[in-house]
Structures are given as structure tokens and as C-alpha cells.
Motif scaffolding. Structure first.
Motif, short mmCIF file in Angstrom:
data_model
loop_
_atom_site.label_atom_id
_atom_site.label_comp_id
_atom_site.label_asym_id
_atom_site.label_seq_id
_atom_site.Cartn_x
_atom_site.Cartn_y
_atom_site.Cartn_z
N ASN A 49 -11.73 4.47 4.24
CA ASN A 49 -11.02 3.19 4.37
C ASN A 49 -11.88 2.03 3.89
OD1 ASN A 49 -12.85 3.42 6.48
ND2 ASN A 49 -11.51 2.51 8.01
N PHE A 50 -12.58 2.22 2.78
CA PHE A 50 -13.35 1.14 2.19
C PHE A 50 -12.40 0.00 1.78
CE2 PHE A 50 -15.99 4.93 0.77
CZ PHE A 50 -16.89 4.79 1.80
N PRO A 51 -12.91 -1.23 1.69
CA PRO A 51 -12.05 -2.36 1.33
C PRO A 51 -11.27 -2.10 0.05
CG PRO A 51 -14.19 -3.15 2.07
CD PRO A 51 -14.30 -1.66 1.97
N GLY A 52 -9.96 -2.27 0.10
CA GLY A 52 -9.11 -2.11 -1.07
C GLY A 52 -8.79 -0.68 -1.43
N ARG A 53 -9.30 0.28 -0.67
CA ARG A 53 -9.11 1.70 -1.01
C ARG A 53 -7.64 2.08 -1.08
NH1 ARG A 53 -11.44 6.53 -2.97
NH2 ARG A 53 -10.16 8.22 -2.20
N SER A 54 -6.87 1.60 -0.12
CA SER A 54 -5.45 1.97 -0.06
C SER A 54 -4.59 0.72 0.06
CB SER A 54 -5.19 2.91 1.11
OG SER A 54 -3.87 3.40 1.10
N GLY A 55 -4.89 -0.26 -0.78
CA GLY A 55 -4.17 -1.52 -0.75
C GLY A 55 -4.97 -2.62 -0.08
N PRO A 56 -4.46 -3.84 -0.09
CA PRO A 56 -5.23 -4.98 0.40
C PRO A 56 -5.25 -5.14 1.92
CG PRO A 56 -3.09 -5.71 -0.40
CD PRO A 56 -3.19 -4.25 -0.73
N GLY A 57 -4.39 -4.41 2.63
CA GLY A 57 -4.30 -4.58 4.08
C GLY A 57 -5.41 -3.88 4.85
N ALA A 58 -5.36 -4.03 6.18
CA ALA A 58 -6.34 -3.39 7.06
C ALA A 58 -5.96 -1.93 7.25
CB ALA A 58 -6.38 -4.10 8.41
N LEU A 59 -6.92 -1.03 7.05
CA LEU A 59 -6.64 0.41 7.09
C LEU A 59 -7.48 1.07 8.18
CD1 LEU A 59 -5.17 2.81 5.66
CD2 LEU A 59 -7.28 3.13 4.37
N TRP A 60 -6.80 1.65 9.17
CA TRP A 60 -7.44 2.42 10.23
C TRP A 60 -7.30 3.90 9.92
CZ3 TRP A 60 -9.20 0.22 15.08
CH2 TRP A 60 -9.03 -1.16 15.17
N LEU A 61 -8.34 4.68 10.22
CA LEU A 61 -8.28 6.12 10.04
C LEU A 61 -8.03 6.81 11.37
CD1 LEU A 61 -11.33 6.77 7.66
CD2 LEU A 61 -8.95 6.30 7.05
N ALA A 62 -7.29 7.90 11.34
CA ALA A 62 -7.00 8.65 12.57
C ALA A 62 -6.54 10.05 12.20
CB ALA A 62 -5.93 7.93 13.39
N ALA A 64 0.67 2.93 0.39
CA ALA A 64 -0.41 1.95 0.34
C ALA A 64 0.13 0.59 0.77
CB ALA A 64 -1.00 1.87 -1.06
N SER A 65 -0.73 -0.22 1.37
CA SER A 65 -0.31 -1.57 1.77
C SER A 65 -0.11 -2.43 0.53
CB SER A 65 -1.34 -2.20 2.70
OG SER A 65 -2.60 -2.31 2.06
N GLU A 66 0.69 -3.46 0.69
CA GLU A 66 1.00 -4.35 -0.42
C GLU A 66 0.51 -5.77 -0.19
OE1 GLU A 66 5.16 -3.85 -0.23
OE2 GLU A 66 5.17 -1.88 -1.21
N ALA A 85 -1.02 -3.51 16.49
CA ALA A 85 0.31 -3.24 15.94
C ALA A 85 0.17 -2.79 14.50
CB ALA A 85 1.17 -4.50 16.02
N ILE A 86 1.06 -1.90 14.08
CA ILE A 86 0.98 -1.36 12.72
C ILE A 86 2.25 -1.66 11.94
CG2 ILE A 86 -0.57 0.49 13.44
CD1 ILE A 86 1.89 2.41 13.07
N ASP A 87 2.11 -1.69 10.63
CA ASP A 87 3.24 -1.84 9.71
C ASP A 87 3.54 -0.54 8.97
OD1 ASP A 87 3.55 -4.91 9.84
OD2 ASP A 87 1.43 -4.66 9.35
N ILE A 88 2.48 0.24 8.72
CA ILE A 88 2.60 1.46 7.94
C ILE A 88 1.87 2.59 8.64
CG2 ILE A 88 2.08 2.59 5.73
CD1 ILE A 88 2.03 -0.25 4.47
N ALA A 89 2.49 3.76 8.67
CA ALA A 89 1.81 4.99 9.08
C ALA A 89 1.87 5.92 7.88
CB ALA A 89 2.49 5.62 10.28
N TYR A 90 0.70 6.46 7.51
CA TYR A 90 0.65 7.34 6.34
C TYR A 90 0.01 8.66 6.72
CZ TYR A 90 -0.63 9.36 1.85
OH TYR A 90 -0.78 10.22 0.79
N GLY A 91 0.76 9.73 6.51
CA GLY A 91 0.24 11.07 6.69
C GLY A 91 0.23 11.77 5.35
#
Length: 645
Positions: free
Chosen positions: A606-619, A591-593, A507-513
């Protein structure tokens, strides 16, 4: 023979955070006691983006504050400097990611004089050498240093080319350049090569020169030199401190500067970081770039009047307005290979290297080893260039660092069918692969892009291709017909897997394009195709999901608007973001908060902390948009199939 005694402690970056904390507290460990060392330490972990708002010795407070081990960050502000460390020891592929020279500069200002690792990423290692930091893959040095032995400089530079060894021997790149300018180091044209050449070898040969005693490395004329607000200030400060404020720049018209990394930082920086004075530091960086451009007459691509964003991301604009096939372009961003989609030799460099290029007009290049990537067959529907790159990133020879520093030359039937924007994804993300750059020999598609997007009637020249029989250091063949939509698990772009192999529902909270990788015109078209289908089927963005869409440039936004794509995004409730780097560097909307948030993103790493503290999947862009509709990670084809059922 000159020798160096490293007066200070050795810091082992162990996978076990407790062992790091013990060292920080004052305990000295042996290499055996340190256990398994951290692999894939990224520059985002050495100096997180927020630490890079400093351009001076203040950076010495921050090395390794982003280092993540078993979900913990064992090193705090000032702890490396106070700990009296002189040597850092880590695992393999050290210094992955950004071209930011802030990372080795922070290490140097904290007292680090030598970094030991199995393998280093190219830009990081070159930045170290330019600053006078030694790097070595000889772990036998550890016990000798612990015993107080002085190490011969000849050992520390073993295996390096003559120019780099001379740079280190002189204490850094600027001292080497002073010797060049004083006539102490002569340059002569590189002798012609009488054998079949790769395309990039031909580009280099057109202007290559080198010291008479050097081989395997040359200085090549840079047709374009560009930097952005995150780095220009450091470049200027380094140049002025080393060479004096009166130093003249070479060919100012070929230098470009960009405000893109910091355009949203004022509205997105957290109260905690503001309390550290980081907003003031970030704003000061932007002002430093403005002053530099005003004083030197350099063109600055800035904010757009009446809008929040900027003209665009630096290498997006360089591709859309400036760079041409066969040229050499260098930028202070690891994703400068983006421009390789046009058939240019384009690569990222650090602050010292850029400041040096401002003065000399050229850039140091090692004789390139080239990896030929042949994309065979036809990509299935729903599979695009981002999926191809995520597939390449999971290959063993990429994961283990065997191809670090190579040029990746793309070719094949699937490549020929791609537009220039898709090709830019392939070349752009060579930064994640660890290569020097990616490049595509120009063809009819290149001419189409230049004609339709830039109004240029360009003529290809016969030399603009690789020769039959040219040597390749490595070859990769991809049967594109077998590829599927891909994702990369949080933590590293190399943790890719086919979506069909994803056992759990995410499940996702944020989608970023957005970003340079996911904010091009073709990418915007991919988001639009998914949302147009969703609107037709009376579907909307899933409850609880925020979908951010950021354009790579003003040109892309304007073209999207003219064909009514923006109107659809607004109807569907997408949160549109004006051009800039933004969430990709945790400095903009999207970015995640919180740590519990999950993001699906079209950015490049998607290195740790790259785009906020949350889990970041690339697609890919289409997977990002489909996931925003489904509320969980799915491909567009999976989304359509779920509705048919």
C-alpha cells in the motif's frame, strides 16, 4: 586504479518537500541542510506504474515523480534530468517494492550514476548493478563528490562479491555475459558443501557453477523463466540492443510469458494520463510482448476469448500449472516467491537479469542466508496467513531492514495446518519483508495440492528438506495462538496493527478482494464464507460501498463457479472482475479515483499511489469482506459480534 568523477549535482531526497523543491529550482544543499532523509522510498515512488509504460530512454523524464513527502509530490516530469543531477542521496531501505528495472533505468536515463542510502532492497540494487549504476552506503562520499574529488572504483564496489564487482567494472551485466559467451570468463561446478544444509542450499547446490576466482555467489540453472507484459518488452529491447537481434534463447520451452498487468488499462486509464500518450505506450508494450513470443516461439498466456480478463496472474498460473518442488523459478515480478509455497526456489529479478537468463539458462545467486520462521501453535478462528504476514512486517528487525535479502523458510505446527494457497500468501509477501524469497519444504499438503489441483502424482525425495543442524542466520518464532486479525495503515505494509488496537472507526468507500495475494481459491472461499453468513442474516453490502472481487486465474474462477460461490457473489451485488493484476497496480477496477476515498484491500502493498490516490488499508480476505458489509474496517468476528448485540 580507475576513478570516477561524478560530474553533476547531488539530489537529497529530504523528508521536507520544500527542501527538495529548492534543489529542483537550482539551489545546492549540504547534507546537513538537507535534514532528515526519506526512508522507505519505494519503486512505486521512483517510477509510478503509469511511468513504466515506457521501455526506452523516455523513462528519463520520470524519476521520483511519485515521491511523496508530507503529502506532497515535490518532483515533476523532466525536473531531475533538467536539474543536472548525478547523485541521489536518501535514507534507509531504498528501492522497496516492485522488481521493475524501470526505476533505476529512469534514474540512469536522467543522469544519475550513483545512489547513496543506508540500506537498499535486493532487487533494486541488483538492477542498478546490472545497468552500471553504483550504489553505496558510505555517506562520507557526499562531501568528497561535492568537492569535485574523483572516487576510486574500488571504493564504490567495496563489500560486493567478485562477480558483481566485475559486472560493474565491465559496465553492466550484458558486457559480463558477452565475456562469458566469448570464453573470457570460465565457469566450473561449485565444490560440494560438507556440512548440514538448509533446503534452499540443497536446491542451489544441484546445479551451481561459478568462476574459479569467485566465492559466495554462483550461477544456478533456472527450470522456469517467466515475464509479463509490463516487462517483457523491456527485456527484449535490452537483449536485442546489447546482444543483437540474432541471439539465440536457451531452452525456449522453459520460458513463459503472460498478459496480466495491462489487461484492464484501456478501460481504466484516466483522461489525464491518456493525454500524456500513456495509453498508446501501454498498448505498445503489450504488442512488444506478442511480437517477441511470436518470433521466439515462446508460449504467451493471453486474454481469454469472449472475456475481459486474462488467463491469470503470472505467478498464480506458474503455481497452478508448472512449478514443482525442488525446482528453480525466476520471474520479472517481485512476488515470484509465491511459487515457494510448493517447495520451489523462486524469486524475482529485473529486466536485464531476465534477458540474460533467456540467453544463458541460468541466474546469478548469492550464497543464501536463511531466516527460519517457526509458526508455533494454532491460529485462532478468523486469523489467517495474511494476518501472520502483517504481524511479521511490523517486527523491528523487518522494519529496520536487517533481514533484507534473506530466504525465509517457514515451518511449525501452524504452517503444517495451512493449505498451499495460505502458504503462498506467506511466501508471496516475502517481497514486502524484503527477503530474497520464501519457501516451504514440500509435505503431504503439497502432494494434495498437486494431485487435486494439477492431477499430478508427485513423489517427494529424501533430500527435499533442511538437514538437522543446518545454520540459520536468523530465527523468528511466532506464537500463532496470540495473533489477532491485522490491518496495515496506509503508506507502507509495515505499518501493521491488530484491529483491536485501532482506536478510531475507519469508514470505507471501496473493498477490494483479489491480486495474487488475495485472489487464490482459498481466498475466494474466505470472501464467500463472510457473504454467505451475511446473506443468512439478511445483511448486504453497506450503502455507498463498492465491493470488487477479482480472481487470480481462470482456474480459480471456474472452480469457484462450480461450487456456486460466484452465484452468491452476484446475488450480493459484488462487482466481479476477471483475472488480471488490476487494482493492485492501479490498472483495473477497484482502485481509488480520488484522494478522499478509503479502500480496504487484500493486495500485498500500500505504498503511496500504488492503487490510486486514496488511502489504502491492507487486510485479510475475511476482514475485507466483513468491512464491505459493515461499511467500516472490522474483522469477521467483530461483525458477527455486532449482530449478536
Amino acid at each position: 586504479m580507475h576513478a570516477i568523477r561524478f560530474e553533476g549535482r547531488i539530489l537529497f531526497l529530504s523528508e521536507d518537500p520544500t527542501l527538495i523543491e529548492r534543489q529542483i529550482a537550482g539551489e545546492d544543499l549540504s547534507q546537513a541542510q538537507a535534514g532528515k532523509l526519506r526512508d522507505d522510498v519505494s519503486t512505486d515512488e521512483i517510477t509510478p506504474g503509469w511511468a513504466c509504460f515506457h521501455v526506452d530512454e523516455t523513462l528519463g523524464r520520470y524519476p521520483y515523480v511519485g515521491l511523496t513527502c508530507e503529502g506532497r509530490r515535490p518532483i515533476g516530469i523532466d525536473q531531475v534530468r533538467r536539474g543536472g543531477f548525478a547523485v541521489t542521496v536518501a535514507g534507509t531501505r531504498y528501492g522497496k517494492g516492485s522488481s521493475r528495472e524501470a526505476s533505476p533505468y529512469a534514474e540512469r536515463m536522467a543522469g544519475i550514476r550513483l545512489v547513496i542510502a543506508q540500506k537498499f532492497e535486493r532487487i533494486y540494487r541488483q538492477n542498478c548493478h546490472n545497468l552500471g549504476i553504483f550504489t553505496s552506503s558510505d555517506f562520507g562520499l557526499v562531501d568528497r563528490i561535492r568537492a569535485g574529488e574523483a572516487i576510486l572504483v574500488s571504493e564504490l564496489v567495496a563489500g560486493l562479491d567478485a562477480v558483481t564487482a566485475e559486472v560493474l567494472a565491465r559496465g553492466g551485466l550484458f558486457n559480463y555475459t558477452k565475456a562469458r559467451l566469448a570464453g573470457e570468463i570460465a565457469m566450473e561446478p561449485q565444490p560440494p558443501l560438507s556440512r548440514p544444509l538448509t533446503y534452499v542450499e540443497k536446491i542451489i547446490a544441484r546445479s551451481a557453477k561459478r568462476p574459479p576466482s569467485a566465492s559466495g555467489i554462483s550461477f544456478v540453472r533456472a527450470d522456469w523463466r517467466y515475464s509479463h507484459d509490463y516487462v517483457t518488452g523491456m527485456c527484449a529491447a535490452f537483449m536485442n540492443n546489447a546482444m543483437g537481434p540474432e541471439i539465440a534463447l536457451h531452452d525456449v520451452a522453459s520460458i513463459q510469458c503472460f498478459a496480466d498487468h495491462l489487461v484492464y488499462v484501456e478501460e481504466t486509464m484516466s483522461p489525464a494520463k491518456r493525454a500524456l500518450g500513456l495509453l498508446d505506450s501501454a498498448m505498445a508494450m503489450g504488442k512488444m510482448q506478442e511480437r517477441f513470443c511470436a518470433q521466439q516461439g515462446v508460449r504467451l498466456h493471453h486474454r481469454v476469448p469472449g472475456r475481459k480478463g486474462a488467463e491469470g496472474i503470472c505467478h498464480s498460473i506458474m503455481t497452478e500449472r508448472y512449478v514443482l518442488p525442488g525446482q528453480v523459478a525466476i520471474g520479472t515480478d517481485s512476488h515470484t516467491p509465491h511459487c515457494g509455497a510448493l517447495g520451489a526456489f523462486a524469486f524475482g529479478i529485473g529486466a536485464s537479469e531476465m534477458a540474460n537468463a533467456w540467453i544463458t539458462g541460468d541466474v546469478r545467486v548469492a550464497a543464501p542466508k536463511v531466516c527460519r520462521v517457526r509458526l508455533r501453535g494454532t491460529l485462532p478462528d478468523g486469523v489467517d496467513a495474511k494476518d501472520v504476514v502483517l504481524h511479521l512486517l511490523r517486527l523491528p528487525e523487518v522494519r529496520n531492514g536487517s533481514l533484507v535479502g534473506l530466504v525465509f523458510e517457514y515451518m511449525g505446527e501452524a504452517l503444517r495446518a495451512m493449505g498451499t494457497d495460505a502458504r503462498a500468501t506467506l511466501t508471496n509477501m516475502v517481497a514486502e519483508i524484503g527477503g530474497l524469497t520464501g519457501i516451504v519444504a514440500p509435505d503431504d499438503e503439497t502432494l494434495r495440492f498437486l494431485r487435486e489441483r494439477r492431477g499430478i502424482d508427485f513423489r517427494l525425495e529424501p533430500w527435499m528438506r533442511s538437514d538437522e543442524g543446518a545454520h540459520y542466520a536468523h530465527e523468528i518464532e511466532v506464537d500463532c495462538g496470540t495473533l489477532e486479525p491485522m490491518v496495515a495503515r496506509p503508506g507502507d505494509p509495515g505499518q501493521g496493527l491488530a484491529l483491536s488496537a485501532l482506536a478510531e472507526a475507519v469508514a470505507i468507500d471501496i473493498a477490494y478482494g483479489g491480486s495474487c495475494t488475495g485472489g487464490k481459491l482459498e481466498d475466494i472461499g474466505a470472501y464467500h464464507a463472510v457473504l454467505a453468513w451475511a446473506e443468512e442474516h439478511r445483511l448486504g453490502i453497506a450503502p455507498g460501498v463498492r465491493f470488487f472481487l477479482q480472481f487470480g486465474s481462470e482456474d480459480v474462477r471456474a472452480r469457484s463457479d462450480r461450487v456456486q460461490m460466484v452465484a452468491l457473489f452476484e446475488r450480493m451485488g459484488v462487482q466481479l472482475v476477471e483475472p488480471g493484476c488490476g487494482a493492485c497496480i492501479n490498472a483495473g477496477p477497484g482502485a481509488s479515483e480520488r484522494e478522499d476515498q478509503v479502500t480496504i484491500s487484500a493486495i500485498n502493498r500500500n505504498f503511496p499511489g500504488r492503487s490510486g490516490p486514496g488511502a489504502l488499508w491492507l487486510a485479510s480476505p475475511s476482514t475485507v469482506a466483513a468491512s464491505a458489509i459493515a461499511g467500516r474496517i472490522v474483522s469477521f468476528s467483530e461483525l458477527k459480534a455486532s449482530i449478536r448485540q
